[in-house]
Design a protein around this motif. Structure first.
Motif: not given
Length: 282
Positions: A82-84, A86-99, A127-132, A141-143
């Motif tokens: 997620p870029q910010y 509330g944004a959509e995005g992806l995460v490493d699929a290995r979280v499926l073993n824990r969540v 795309k993850h450039w958030h400034g210097k 980015v949240g829960v």
């Protein structure tokens, strides 16, 4: 049409600015240190070191029960997070073993939500450039949760940005060497196909590169040849935990340095909310 492109750009920029604005100050939100500092994220969420997925193995922490994971992977391994907030995005699929997939409140026995941080890029074209001032920091980015209809996507090493390829190759090569496992290339052999390919790509600077740089370049070619890949899955925004964000900021205020200190020149790290500084973001 150009008018549609401009409207889309303006709409997303508005969302970016709103989500990344600290309601207490009206400025960009702070970014934080993951570990290796007395005032880091680990202090409030538990865990050990710089692993992309962390959890407390010994006790409850203020904002995370024992054994519950939180995610703060590097940009290289997940350039599609997620870029910010509330944004959509992806995460490493290995979280499926824990969540577990789906919604509902999490309990000690059943975790369905997790805190998520993304690493702000040091590359202005990312795309993850958030400034210097945010460069290299971890941006909360949240829960997030894994939706019931989550889709797992294979990410090919050869398709990720060159900066990500370099970091992934460095990381995997270091682990190979630490485990004393054989490398898939041999820089001592002039006819090694991966070394030959790396020399072609870096022909102008090869002789001035350090041995480590040559090794990383050769291993990058190995991973491309071997069609190396990993899996990511989509995540869904649940809420923003303002109390956690404030607590992380308080660590910075009360500490000598604090987790909200940017790695560059000791300045406070904040996400930029200036569209002109974000440049190519859209």
């Amino acid at each position: 049409h150009s008018s549609d492109i401009i409207k889309r750009f303006n709409d997303i920029t508005t969302k970016w600015v709103k989500a990344n604005t600290d309601p207490a100050t009206g400025k960009g939100r702070y970014v934080f240190r993951q570990a290796c500092d007395p005032f880091c994220i680990l202090k409030l969420l538990g865990g050990d070191g710089m692993d992309w997925m962390n959890w407390s193995k010994v006790a409850d922490f203020p904002f995370n029960p024992k054994s519950h994971i939180w995610v703060a992977g590097t940009e290289a391994w997940n350039p599609y997070g997620p870029q910010y907030p509330g944004a959509e995005g992806l995460v490493d699929a290995r979280v499926l073993n824990r969540v577990e997939r789906g919604g509902g409140p999490s309990t000690r026995e059943r975790q369905t939500e997790f805190h998520m941080f993304i690493q702000c890029s040091t590359d202005r074209l990312s795309k993850h450039w958030h400034g210097k001032l945010a460069a290299g920091g971890r941006h909360y980015v949240g829960v997030y949760k894994i939706p019931e209809d989550a889709i797992t996507t294979k990410v090919l090493f050869k398709n990720v940005p060159p900066a990500s390829q370099k970091h992934v190759a460095e990381s995997k090569l270091k682990r190979l060497d630490n485990d004393r496992k054989p490398r898939p290339f041999d820089n001592k052999e002039e006819n090694d196909e991966d070394v030959v390919q790396a020399k072609k790509i870096h022909a102008e600077e090869w002789n001035s590169m350090t041995q480590k740089q040559q090794d990383v370049a050769s291993y990058t070619c190995s991973l491309i040849r071997l069609d190396y890949s990993w899996l990511l899955t989509n995540v869904e925004f649940v809420r923003y935990h303002e109390d956690l964000y404030k607590a992380l900021q308080d660590i910075e205020v009360n500490g000598k340095r604090g987790s909200a200190v940017c790695a560059r020149k000791g300045k406070l790290g904040r996400v930029s909310i200036d569209p002109s500084e974000l440049g190519r973001y859209q």
